[in-house]
Design an enzyme around this catalytic site. Sequence first.
Site, PDB file in Angstrom:
ATOM      1  N   GLU A 257       0.857  -1.189   0.000  1.00  0.00           N
ATOM      2  CA  GLU A 257       0.000   0.000   0.000  1.00  0.00           C
ATOM      3  C   GLU A 257       0.892   1.237   0.000  1.00  0.00           C
ATOM      4  O   GLU A 257       1.944   1.270   0.638  1.00  0.00           O
ATOM      5  CB  GLU A 257      -0.863  -0.021   1.260  1.00  0.00           C
ATOM      6  CG  GLU A 257      -1.688   1.230   1.490  1.00  0.00           C
ATOM      7  CD  GLU A 257      -2.286   1.288   2.893  1.00  0.00           C
ATOM      8  OE1 GLU A 257      -3.313   1.950   3.060  1.00  0.00           O
ATOM      9  OE2 GLU A 257      -1.707   0.660   3.814  1.00  0.00           O
ATOM     10  N   LYS A 317      -9.528  -0.671  -1.110  1.00  0.00           N
ATOM     11  CA  LYS A 317      -9.655  -0.869   0.332  1.00  0.00           C
ATOM     12  C   LYS A 317     -11.114  -0.772   0.756  1.00  0.00           C
ATOM     13  O   LYS A 317     -11.798   0.200   0.451  1.00  0.00           O
ATOM     14  CB  LYS A 317      -8.822   0.183   1.074  1.00  0.00           C
ATOM     15  CG  LYS A 317      -8.761  -0.021   2.581  1.00  0.00           C
ATOM     16  CD  LYS A 317      -7.805   0.972   3.238  1.00  0.00           C
ATOM     17  CE  LYS A 317      -7.659   0.702   4.726  1.00  0.00           C
ATOM     18  NZ  LYS A 317      -6.702   1.623   5.374  1.00  0.00           N
ATOM     19  N   CYS A 371      -4.039  -3.014   4.389  1.00  0.00           N
ATOM     20  CA  CYS A 371      -3.805  -2.507   5.737  1.00  0.00           C
ATOM     21  C   CYS A 371      -4.871  -2.975   6.725  1.00  0.00           C
ATOM     22  O   CYS A 371      -5.021  -4.171   6.970  1.00  0.00           O
ATOM     23  CB  CYS A 371      -3.677  -0.985   5.702  1.00  0.00           C
ATOM     24  SG  CYS A 371      -2.790  -0.300   7.131  1.00  0.00           S
TER      25      CYS A 371
END
Length: 525
Positions: A257, A317, A371
Site C-alpha cells: 500500500e 480498500k 492494511c
Amino acid sequence: MLRRLALAALAGGSLSLAFEPVAVPYVVPLCLAGYALATRGLRVRSGFLVGLVFGVAFYFPHIWWMSESIGWPAWVLLASVEAFFYGLLGGASPVLQRLRAWPAWLAFGWVAMECVRTTWPFSGMPWGRLGFAVVDTPVAPALAWLGTNGVSLLLAGLGFLLARVAVAERGAERLAAGTSLVGLAAVAVAPTFVPWTLPTTGQVDVAAVQGNVPGRGNDVLYDVEQLTRNHVDVTLDLAEQVDAGDAVRPDFVVWPENSTARDPFSDATIYADISRAVEAIGVPVMVGGIVDGGPDHVLNQGIVWDPRTGPGERYAKRHPVAFGEYIPFRDRLPESLVQSGQLARIPRDMLSGTRATPLDVGGVLVADAICFDVGYDDGFEEQVAGGAELLVVQTSNASFIFTDQVEQQFAITRARAIESGRWLVVASTNGIAGIIAPDGSVLDRTERLTQDLVQGTVDLKSGMTPGLRVGTSMGTVAPAITLVGLAWGIILGWRARRRARHDREDGGESVTPSPTAHRPEDVHA
C-alpha cells in the site's frame, strides 16, 4: 463498589498484556473472570460503570500507539468509544448472570460486543479481539475450525466458567462448573491434534517488496517520487539478479500500500517508473496506489500491473479509517476544525471498495486486503468463497513505524492465515513484510525501516475452512443469542420482583430484594 472498580481496572489493564508488545495470552481467562466477578449482582447502571472502567483500562493502553502516531485527541476519542462497548456489556452482564447457564450466555454477549464494535460506528475498530491473541498458543489451530469470533467465544467461555467456579456455593456446583471448564479447555486445544488442512492445487514463487520510506520513515508524503523509486529500485535489482542467474524469477511480485502515494494514472513519471520495473521483472506486479476518485474523493487500490498489458484488475480498500482516511460529516463540521491538525492532511475522503471476488494475478486467484482490512471478517471470507488460492496483504505502517501497532497488525495477519488455511504474503512500505504459512509460522520477514525483499515458494490452496464461515456467521448469531438471553433475564427479574410483592402481601418478606440479588444458579435457562 470501590473494590469492584479496582478489580475491573486490574482485569482490563492485564488484558492489554495479552497482545503485542507483551503478548502473554494466557492471562485472558483470568481477565474475563475478573470482568464477570466485578459486574456480578449489580444493577444495570452500576454494571455499566464497572464495565466502562474495564474498557478504559484495557483499550487505552492497547492502542497507545495511536497517541504517538496520529495524536492524543484521536487516541482519546477512539479509545473512549471502544471502552463504551465494554461498559454496555457490563450493564448487560448482571442481567445475563441471572440465568443458570450464564457463562455461556455472557460469552455470547462478549462476542456480540466485539462484533458490533468492529463494524460500528463508522468503520468500527477490530483491534483487541480475543481471537487475535492466540497465534503462538495451543489454541491457534482452532482458528481454522471456529474463526476469530469462535475462538473469542471459547476464551470468553473459559474465563466466565472460571468465575463460575469461584462463586459456586456448593461442592456439586463447583464440580459441575469445573468439569465444564476442563471440557471446554479440551475443546479449545483439540485442533492442535486434528488440524484442519486444505488440499494443495499448485505452487508459485512470490516476492514481496519493502522499498522503505524516505526521510524519517513515518510520512509517505515526505517525498512521493522517491517513495515509488525505492520500490522500483528493489524490483529492478531483483530483475538483474534473475537475469544473472542469482535469483529465481518469481511468478509475481507484491508492492505495498502507498508504494505510489500519488495517482499513477495522472502522473506520467510515476506511471513510467512502474512500467519500467514491471517490464524488467517480466511478471505481474501488484502495485499499491492512491488513485483519484473525482475532485472530492480518492481510492486506495491494489492494481495488477502486467508487463504486457499494463494496469488491469483492481481491489479497493474496503474499510477506510474514519478521521484517518476520510472525515465523517465533513460538510457539517466547522471549517476551522477540518483544516487544522491531522484532519488537514485529508483534503479528500477515501471511498470504500466493494470488490468481493479475488484478483487474477498471472493466472493465480489472489485475495487482497489493504492494511486495516485484515482486521475485518468480510474481505477474505468473500474472496476465498470466490476461489482465492492465496492471500495477500498490502500495507503501509509508516505512520505507526515507531509504535507497537506494527507488531499488533502482523499478529492479526498471522491469525488470518491460520483461519483461512492459506499461505499469506505481506508487503509493507517499511515494516513488516513477510511470508506466513497456513499454521501461522513465519517463513521470512523483514526488519523495520529497511529496504528489503522477501521471496519464497508457497502452496496454492482450494476449499474453505469452517473457521471462515463460523467466524463471519457469529456476527449475526452472537447478537441474536445475546438479545434472547437479555430478554429472558429481564423476565426472570420481573418474576422475582412479583414474587417478592406477593410475599409481602402474604406476610412474607418485608423487604423487596433487588432483581439481581438472587443467586443466578436458582433460575433456569
